[in-house]
Every structure is written in C-alpha cells, then in structure tokens.
Design a protein around this motif. Structure first.
Motif, mmCIF file in Angstrom:
data_model
loop_
_atom_site.group_PDB
_atom_site.id
_atom_site.type_symbol
_atom_site.label_atom_id
_atom_site.label_comp_id
_atom_site.label_asym_id
_atom_site.label_seq_id
_atom_site.Cartn_x
_atom_site.Cartn_y
_atom_site.Cartn_z
ATOM 1 N N ILE A 154 -1.477 -3.265 -4.650
ATOM 2 C CA ILE A 154 -2.588 -2.317 -4.634
ATOM 3 C C ILE A 154 -3.291 -2.451 -3.288
ATOM 4 O O ILE A 154 -3.660 -3.555 -2.879
ATOM 5 N N SER A 155 -3.452 -1.350 -2.609
ATOM 6 C CA SER A 155 -4.107 -1.357 -1.304
ATOM 7 C C SER A 155 -5.029 -0.154 -1.207
ATOM 8 O O SER A 155 -5.121 0.638 -2.142
ATOM 9 N N GLY A 156 -5.706 -0.004 -0.055
ATOM 10 C CA GLY A 156 -6.596 1.140 0.058
ATOM 11 C C GLY A 156 -7.386 1.156 1.348
ATOM 12 O O GLY A 156 -7.029 0.501 2.322
ATOM 13 N N THR A 157 -8.490 1.895 1.322
ATOM 14 C CA THR A 157 -9.298 2.134 2.519
ATOM 15 C C THR A 157 -10.781 1.957 2.205
ATOM 16 O O THR A 157 -11.275 2.475 1.211
ATOM 17 N N TYR A 158 -11.466 1.219 3.093
ATOM 18 C CA TYR A 158 -12.920 1.078 3.030
ATOM 19 C C TYR A 158 -13.576 2.117 3.938
ATOM 20 O O TYR A 158 -13.031 2.473 4.990
ATOM 21 N N GLN A 159 -14.766 2.559 3.557
ATOM 22 C CA GLN A 159 -15.605 3.376 4.424
ATOM 23 C C GLN A 159 -16.945 2.662 4.596
ATOM 24 O O GLN A 159 -17.615 2.331 3.631
ATOM 25 N N PHE A 160 -17.318 2.422 5.868
ATOM 26 C CA PHE A 160 -18.589 1.777 6.185
ATOM 27 C C PHE A 160 -19.449 2.728 7.006
ATOM 28 O O PHE A 160 -18.953 3.391 7.929
ATOM 29 N N ASN A 161 -20.737 2.777 6.698
ATOM 30 C CA ASN A 161 -21.671 3.494 7.545
ATOM 31 C C ASN A 161 -21.966 2.605 8.755
ATOM 32 O O ASN A 161 -22.270 1.420 8.610
ATOM 33 N N THR A 209 -7.334 4.228 -3.073
ATOM 34 C CA THR A 209 -6.424 3.163 -3.482
ATOM 35 C C THR A 209 -5.037 3.757 -3.682
ATOM 36 O O THR A 209 -4.896 4.941 -4.005
ATOM 37 N N MET A 210 -4.023 2.924 -3.486
ATOM 38 C CA MET A 210 -2.641 3.363 -3.688
ATOM 39 C C MET A 210 -1.803 2.180 -4.143
ATOM 40 O O MET A 210 -2.186 1.020 -3.937
ATOM 41 N N GLU A 211 -0.679 2.480 -4.769
ATOM 42 C CA GLU A 211 0.265 1.458 -5.198
ATOM 43 C C GLU A 211 1.497 1.478 -4.319
ATOM 44 O O GLU A 211 1.923 2.543 -3.866
ATOM 45 N N SER A 212 2.067 0.294 -4.068
ATOM 46 C CA SER A 212 3.294 0.182 -3.286
ATOM 47 C C SER A 212 4.302 -0.626 -4.073
ATOM 48 O O SER A 212 3.984 -1.697 -4.584
ATOM 49 N N GLU A 213 5.516 -0.110 -4.146
ATOM 50 C CA GLU A 213 6.576 -0.811 -4.858
ATOM 51 C C GLU A 213 7.724 -1.178 -3.920
ATOM 52 O O GLU A 213 8.810 -1.506 -4.362
ATOM 53 N N GLY A 214 7.491 -1.093 -2.620
ATOM 54 C CA GLY A 214 8.521 -1.409 -1.634
ATOM 55 C C GLY A 214 8.804 -2.891 -1.558
ATOM 56 O O GLY A 214 8.254 -3.708 -2.295
ATOM 57 N N LYS A 215 9.648 -3.260 -0.603
ATOM 58 C CA LYS A 215 10.115 -4.646 -0.511
ATOM 59 C C LYS A 215 9.097 -5.581 0.121
ATOM 60 O O LYS A 215 9.303 -6.794 0.123
ATOM 61 N N TYR A 216 8.010 -5.047 0.680
ATOM 62 C CA TYR A 216 6.973 -5.886 1.266
ATOM 63 C C TYR A 216 5.649 -5.659 0.539
ATOM 64 O O TYR A 216 5.364 -4.546 0.097
ATOM 65 N N PRO A 217 4.804 -6.688 0.464
ATOM 66 C CA PRO A 217 3.463 -6.497 -0.127
ATOM 67 C C PRO A 217 2.503 -5.921 0.893
ATOM 68 O O PRO A 217 1.431 -6.459 1.145
ATOM 69 N N ILE A 218 2.903 -4.810 1.501
ATOM 70 C CA ILE A 218 2.099 -4.153 2.536
ATOM 71 C C ILE A 218 1.932 -2.695 2.149
ATOM 72 O O ILE A 218 2.899 -1.945 2.117
ATOM 73 N N GLY A 219 0.719 -2.317 1.869
ATOM 74 C CA GLY A 219 0.445 -0.933 1.492
ATOM 75 C C GLY A 219 -0.193 -0.148 2.618
ATOM 76 O O GLY A 219 0.459 0.196 3.597
ATOM 77 N N ALA A 220 -1.515 0.105 2.497
ATOM 78 C CA ALA A 220 -2.233 0.906 3.494
ATOM 79 C C ALA A 220 -2.101 0.274 4.872
ATOM 80 O O ALA A 220 -2.438 -0.896 5.068
ATOM 81 N N VAL A 255 -3.540 8.265 5.550
ATOM 82 C CA VAL A 255 -3.283 6.829 5.465
ATOM 83 C C VAL A 255 -1.817 6.616 5.106
ATOM 84 O O VAL A 255 -1.309 7.235 4.168
ATOM 85 N N SER A 256 -1.152 5.742 5.857
ATOM 86 C CA SER A 256 0.260 5.486 5.567
ATOM 87 C C SER A 256 0.400 4.365 4.554
ATOM 88 O O SER A 256 -0.342 3.378 4.574
ATOM 89 N N ASN A 257 1.349 4.536 3.648
ATOM 90 C CA ASN A 257 1.764 3.496 2.705
ATOM 91 C C ASN A 257 3.035 2.890 3.303
ATOM 92 O O ASN A 257 4.122 3.454 3.166
ATOM 93 N N PHE A 258 2.883 1.774 3.974
ATOM 94 C CA PHE A 258 3.945 1.196 4.801
ATOM 95 C C PHE A 258 5.264 1.037 4.050
ATOM 96 O O PHE A 258 6.307 1.551 4.464
#
Length: 519
Positions: A344-351, A375-386, A399-402
């Motif tokens: 599970i990965s994703g993106t933060y937004q900060f002011n 937020t997004m889910e990745s099922e690829g061979k690496y634990p690398i999402g956003a 946003v790329s899901n690596f």
C-alpha cells in the motif's frame, strides 16, 4: 436517418432531430417542444440553463452507466447490459465486426456471440478520462479503451485498444444508451497520434560523473538549468544537490545534512515550490537500516538564486520518493506505508505554510494520515508503489505505480481539494514506471528502471510508447544503466542512471547521465 426513439411520454421522436438539437446546443441555448409527431425548435434564452451542480450530477450519472457498461462487457452479462441500453428497435451499435440495429441485435450479436461466444475471459478498461457532454435530455461521451480477452477455443490471448463515442438519452429520469460507435486507436500519420510507431533512439553519454558523485537521481529545471540530486548511496559521502551547466559540467549547490538518528542522508527527488525554495525527499530506506518512519522532507533555503542552508520540515515518512509542487502545496510520494502484501502506497499533500523548520510536520507513516490524498495497491515483484509524480498543464496530478507499471491521476476542485484518484494508464510497453516529468507539450516522460528504457505517455489518450531501450549494462558509452529519472530539456531528454543493484541491474563503478536527442 429515420430512426426514432420513444420520449418520456411514449411518443416517437426522430433520432436525427435529437442529434441536431444536441449539436446546436453547443452554440446557443436550445428549447424544443413536441406536438404530435413534430418537434418545434427555438433558439434563445427562454429556458434556464442547468446549474453547475445539476450538470455535475448528470455527468456522474452517465459515468455510472458507462461503468456498468464496462462490467456488462467483462461478464458478457445481457441482464446488466439491459439496465444500460434503451430497450428499443431504434438503438444502434457500429463496430469493426458489423452494424447492429435494435437492442435485440446488439444483445445477440455483440454480447452473446462476440463477447460470450468467443471469449472465456474479458476485461474492458478505460484509458485516461471520460469526456461527457450534456445538453438537455441528450448527452454523448467519448473515451479511449483497452480490451484484454482469452479465446474460448484455444486459450490464446487478445489485447486491443480503441476509441469510442456513446450517445445517451434521458428516459423517465434515467440515462439510457442509444448508440455506440467504436474504432481502433489513431495510426501513424494522424494529427494527434501521440506515440506513433518509430525506431528506438540511441542514448548518448552526456556526463560521466567524477568520483565524488555517485548514484544520480531526481531532476528538475530552474533558471534554465537542470538541477540534480546525487544520492551517493554506494559511498561514504552525503547526498548533495548539483546543477548541470550549459556545457554539461556539474556544479555543486549544497551538501545535505544527515539524519542525526541514523547518521545518513539518502536524497532521491527534488522540486522548487512557489515560495522559491527547493524541497528534497530523503529516503532513509535506500541507504539506511530499512526501518520505517525515519525518512524526511528537507527544504533547501534559497536566497538570490543561492542555497544558504537546509531545514528539516517533515518527518515520520517511511519511503519518501517523488516530490512535486503546485500552488501553495507540496506533494510527496510514500512508496510504502508498511510491510504488508500487497504493498500500500500513496501521496501526501502539505501546505507550504505548515512546513516549519522549528516545528516540522510529523506524519504517522500510515495510509490514514490526514495528509494522504491518494492510496494505491501494488502486487508487483518489488514492495515499491508510488514513485514518480508530476502535474500537467491543467493542474491534474499523475503518480506512477512503479512495480505494477501504472499511472494514476488525481484531479482537483476549484478550491484545490484533491478528488478521488483513478487509474489513468496501464503502461504495457514498460517493465516498471519510475520517475516522471511533464514536458509542457502534452506528454509525460518516464524512466523504466527494470527495462533500462525511457518512454512517454500522452496525457490526452493515455497511450504509451518507449523512446529508448537497451540491455542492462555499465553505461560507459551513454547507454541507459538502471535509469531512475528523465526530463525533457529543449529537444533533448536527460536521463539520470541511478545504477543500483536491483532486479536485472547490477551496480558498477561508472555513474552517468545519458542524453537522448529527439531530432
């Protein structure tokens, strides 16, 4: 055209007249009444225009029907399809295999014979956005699609892409599909073919980094120069920021401070924000002890074009990766919120006004943190999402899901609030999708780390293609060597080769910046 449709009162209305009224409404307000079998059309301002909220509701309802249409194709489900299509002998369907008239023909030929009879599995998904136009009780939608299927007879697979127009009619308060016309994707030579088929280009050597600089990564453009993160992960040296001069030399801007809790700094990406300062992601998991919550966001304080210091403005991030800035906000990708599978990965937004050196923002490193907008889910061979992140000219975020070779898209309201993210493109030509940059010309450029390739994606259609690719190597002649970021600079694309050992790539002693000439 003499086709007719039933209106809400049960009387017949010529379809041709409906379409004429629809297109005329694009130019001015159209009102019409039905008298017997005749339709009287008048142009003027006698009928109030729908409010924005009313129109948004109609668009959402039509998009809901399109989503149901996709499911009906996936399942070859004629019952579900009957909830989308108007059950009338006047509806029509134009497609490469034929032209069906009436719901019974569409049901039998398209759903039962083509979809149900030929394929054991079907997946129809939309590429990019759905464009919906509503005029009174008539509407049409246009979109690009990707279709994958498995033949019933021999198990062979099929993958096609195309573009489609759908026409809807509002009947008894519900939007019903009355016409579909689809065809293949644009071919080479068409004006808007964003990724035409072409021979791959050969990268050249732009810079061989001197010994003090290893593992180049994130890039951005400021003051007519490319600014670059040097990670220095393979040697006992801090990460730093450098500029690439006009003659392809490296000029150091500033060294970055180590995390006092770990003794290291492992910078990946950078971006200038609207406050004039430079923001950098420090991913402690790249060089550190792989413990969560140690990564940081750094601010390089800029005065008169020079770096005067570095401040820590956010902590608690697990795997800080791509960064982007828009308006008064900073956006940071979290490549993994935890060790669970799928990732599970994703993106933060900060002011920007909340990012204070004397009181850094502390995130909790979970998908429930209030700063998380995607937020997004990745099922690829690496634990690398956003991973990569960028904005197009209309303010949409990508946003790329690596690991899963996907690009997700987030739109924003007029007030700047992020809307629900949606899959924008499945990048089938790549083996991974890493760092991304929008070029201002309608294309997102991305680095394919696993595939030793660089590609691009059209923001209009979601179509993707590779521009350069080679086998894994040491990059001594400018070949791509575990590329992590690329950026278009004029008519050239500069590529940072991070050169770490992962997947098919093996780290070596040569660290380089490649360049692809687009001429």
């Amino acid at each position: 055209m003499n086709q007719q449709l039933l209106d809400q009162t049960g009387r017949h209305r010529p379809l041709a007249r409906i379409l004429i009224v629809s297109f005329a409404a694009a130019l001015c307000l159209v009102t019409y009444t039905v008298k017997g079998d005749e339709t009287e059309v008048s142009l003027g301002t006698s009928a109030p225009a729908p409010t924005k909220s009313e129109k948004d509701a109609e668009v959402d309802a039509i998009k809901g029907q399109i989503a149901k249409y996709l499911r009906s194709v996936d399942d070859a489900d004629t019952q579900l399809a009957s909830e989308v299509w108007l059950s009338s002998p006047e509806v029509s369907f134009i497609q490469p295999r034929g032209h069906q008239h009436g719901w019974k023909q569409v049901k039998r030929s398209f759903y039962e014979q083509t979809m149900g009879g030929n394929f054991s599995e079907r997946t129809l998904r939309i590429i990019g956005d759905v464009s919906v136009h509503v005029y009174g009780d008539t509407a049409w939608a246009e979109f690009y699609w990707d279709f994958k299927a498995k033949f019933e007879e021999d198990g062979k697979t099929l993958n096609t892409k195309g573009r489609e127009t759908q026409i809807f009619r509002k009947v008894a308060g519900d939007w019903r599909l009355v016409h579909v016309h689809y065809s293949g994707m644009p071919v080479k030579g068409e004006e808007k073919a964003c990724c035409p088929s072409a021979a791959l280009k050969t990268p050249q050597l732009a810079i061989e980094l001197p010994a003090e600089y290893k593992n180049p990564d994130g890039m951005t453009i400021q003051d007519g120069l490319i600014w670059l993160v040097v990670n220095n992960g393979v040697q006992d040296a801090p990460s730093c920021i450098v500029k690439i001069t006009a003659d392809n030399k490296l000029e150091k801007v500033i060294d970055l401070p180590v995390n006092p809790d770990t003794g290291i700094v492992s910078a990946l990406c950078l971006v200038f924000a609207s406050d004039g300062h430079l923001y950098v992601s420090d991913n402690q998991n790249i060089k550190g002890k792989k413990e969560h919550g140690q990564s940081r966001i750094l601010r390089v304080v800029m005065e008169d074009g020079k770096a005067t210091g570095v401040e820590v403005v956010a902590t608690g991030v697990n795997k800080a990766n791509g960064v982007a800035a828009k308006g008064d906000s900073l956006f940071v990708n979290e490549s993994s919120f935890g060790a669970a599978v799928p990732t599970i990965s994703g993106t933060y937004q900060f002011n920007l006004s909340d990012l204070k050196a004397d009181d850094p923002v502390r995130v909790d490193g979970t998908a429930n943190d209030p700063h998380v907008i995607l937020t997004m889910e990745s099922e690829g061979k690496y634990p690398i999402g956003a991973n990569g992140i960028c904005f197009d000219g209309e303010g949409n975020m990508y946003v790329s899901n690596f690991a899963d070779c996907e690009i997700w898209k987030v739109a924003f309201s007029e007030a700047g609030k992020a809307q629900k993210g949606a899959l924008f493109a499945k990048v089938d030509c790549a083996e991974s999708v890493g760092g991304m940059q929008y070029d201002g010309k309608g294309e997102i450029w991305f680095a394919d780390f696993d595939g030793c390739a660089v590609g691009k994606v059209c923001v209009k259609s979601g179509e993707s293609c590779l521009v350069a690719k080679n086998a894994p190597c040491d990059g001594v002649n400018g070949e791509l060597d575990a590329p992590s970021e690329c950026i278009r600079f004029g008519n050239k694309v500069y590529v940072s080769n991070v050169d770490i050992t992962l997947g098919p790539n093996i780290a070596d002693e040569t660290h380089t910046i490649s360049v692809i000439d687009l001429d």
